[in-house]
Enzyme design. Structure first.
Site, PDB file in Angstrom:
ATOM      1  N   HIS A 264      77.709  29.219  47.452  1.00 27.25           N
ATOM      2  CA  HIS A 264      78.398  27.977  47.083  1.00 27.25           C
ATOM      3  C   HIS A 264      77.411  26.821  47.124  1.00 27.25           C
ATOM      4  CE1 HIS A 264      81.382  25.095  46.368  1.00 27.25           C
ATOM      5  NE2 HIS A 264      82.138  25.190  47.444  1.00 27.25           N
ATOM      6  N   HIS A 305      77.605  30.682  36.003  1.00 22.74           N
ATOM      7  CA  HIS A 305      78.536  30.004  36.895  1.00 22.74           C
ATOM      8  C   HIS A 305      79.834  30.783  36.940  1.00 22.74           C
ATOM      9  CE1 HIS A 305      81.123  26.807  38.564  1.00 22.74           C
ATOM     10  NE2 HIS A 305      80.020  26.277  39.010  1.00 22.74           N
ATOM     11  N   ASP A 363      72.787  23.327  39.725  1.00 26.62           N
ATOM     12  CA  ASP A 363      71.876  23.596  40.835  1.00 26.62           C
ATOM     13  C   ASP A 363      70.439  23.801  40.365  1.00 26.62           C
ATOM     14  OD1 ASP A 363      73.991  23.759  42.854  1.00 26.62           O
ATOM     15  OD2 ASP A 363      74.576  25.567  41.784  1.00 26.62           O
TER      16      ASP A 363
END
Length: 427
Positions: A264, A305, A363
């Site tokens: 996460h 994702h 990210d």
């Protein structure tokens, strides 16, 4: 309500279930009545289950769409700022100029933390992970604010929301300073939200830190792009904890614990670790081959994702911000960025990545930006938590202010059936 029904056949039974439509997005089948028929659904990871009704954030993963209260994330990133998005998430509408000034002023004047918290930090080892510290100190805030812990009082809920948003960057910076063995730096009311965070991170009593507007904008954007993401693991954890009647500080502490997991909140840290392992652009083809080999444990981090099956809309904004930061810092030929750009090119052109829809996510670039600013890897998830706080508390407020039930998932039991106890001498 709806007149439409879905029919489920279980053995010789035919069960009718209501079908509901949201503002946008797929319809949902109300399965609450199944338990009365002696059955319930099986959905590991809740990938096909709507556990709540919410008006805060909408994601269309197939088309790469992220809306906060109806506003596209790219428009908010370009024209808004983090505190304005906080107001939007909490109140449902963008503020006018007067309301925004009032909200910003409120947040600025709640950034200080109780002085006794300085002593609280002394109980942590210097090498304690900052997320371990954040779990503890956010939960501990409930011991300082007995005056506003009536969860049924809307004014108390909003006061707590303001306090959490205001104090998160202060506590985050304190967790960093503790690890560095440096004195804590007090917040300043003359600085913006992101400026204040960078000031508290990098200033010392013997030398002030001049905050670059470009770096402050980049940090504000990182906070903004992480502000909310619908019913992700940590937000769902906040809702589940809050459904018991737990106070908001305890509920958010639970969310921080969930965010700590590498699947996460730790994903941007994993991206940098991967790039360190690759080492240089000329080694990328070798690692791409390894990533395609199902028998090789190596995986390319920062691509794909759980929700987005298209380009993560936040990644486009983050890519632009990454270039702005590196240019500001005079980093023209950064080897890490060079590897990142080559991996992105391959992911967008290579049939393997295109077919599996492994596009760069938020990210992928955020870790590079944070490293360039000088923030250590172990602080990345703490910054994620700081940005996600308005989303967590907005969902908590929405749930507590509406009609809700205590969360109680069911299970598919696969253990032993009933059996009789045997005395230890006869086993």
């Amino acid at each position: 309500m709806t007149d439409r029904k879905a029919t489920l056949s279980v053995g010789d039974k035919s069960i009718e279930l209501p079908v509901y439509s949201g503002t946008v997005g797929p319809d949902v089948i109300d399965v609450r009545g199944l338990v009365q028929e002696g059955v319930f659904t099986y959905d590991p990871g809740f990938v096909s289950t709507a556990a709540c009704e919410s008006a805060i954030t909408y994601i269309d993963g197939a088309n790469g769409v992220l809306l906060h209260r109806g506003y596209p994330i790219d428009q908010l990133a370009e024209h808004s700022d983090f505190l304005e998005v906080c107001y939007l998430l909490l109140n449902g509408e963008l503020p006018n100029a007067k309301d925004k000034d009032s909200f910003v002023d409120t947040i600025k004047h709640h950034t200080m933390v109780n002085e006794q918290l300085r002593s609280f930090f002394k109980g942590f080892r210097p090498d304690a992970h900052p997320m371990a510290i954040m779990c503890s100190v956010i939960g501990a805030l409930s011991s300082f604010y007995h005056d506003s812990l009536d969860i049924d009082d809307p004014q108390h809920r909003m006061i707590t929301a303001h306090r959490l948003i205001a104090k998160m960057p202060t506590l985050a910076a304190m967790s960093y300073k503790h690890a560095q063995g440096q004195p804590f730096i007090y917040p300043r009311n003359d600085l913006g939200y992101a400026e204040n965070f960078l000031h508290m991170m990098f200033a010392t009593p013997c030398e002030d830190y001049e905050v670059s507007p470009t770096l402050a904008k980049a940090m504000d954007r990182i906070f903004l792009l992480h502000a909310d993401h619908e019913q992700n693991a940590s937000t769902s954890t906040v809702r589940l904890a809050g459904s018991t009647g737990a106070n908001p500080f305890a509920s958010v502490a639970a969310g921080i614990a969930a965010l700590w997991g590498p699947s996460h909140g730790g994903a941007n840290e994993a991206v940098l670790n991967m790039l360190d392992e690759i080492g240089s652009v000329d080694k990328i083809p070798e690692y791409v081959r390894r990533a395609k080999d199902k028998d090789d444990p190596f995986r390319i981090m920062g691509f794909g994702h759980r929700v987005y099956k298209n380009y993560d809309p936040r990644a486009k904004v983050m890519q632009q911000t990454c270039h702005e930061v590196l240019e500001e810092l005079g980093v023209q030929d950064d080897p890490v960025l060079a590897m990142a750009k080559e991996l992105e090119r391959i992911a967008l052109e290579d049939d393997y990545f295109v077919e599996k829809r492994l596009y760069p996510n938020v990210d992928f670039y955020s870790g590079i930006i944070l490293k360039a600013i000088g923030i250590p890897v172990e602080m990345f998830t703490v910054i994620f938590a700081t940005g996600r706080t308005p989303g967590w508390i907005a969902h908590w407020c929405e749930m507590i202010g509406g009609s809700y039930k205590i969360g109680r998932p069911r299970q598919l039991y696969t253990g032993s059936p009933k059996r009789d106890f045997v005395d230890v001498a006869n086993r």
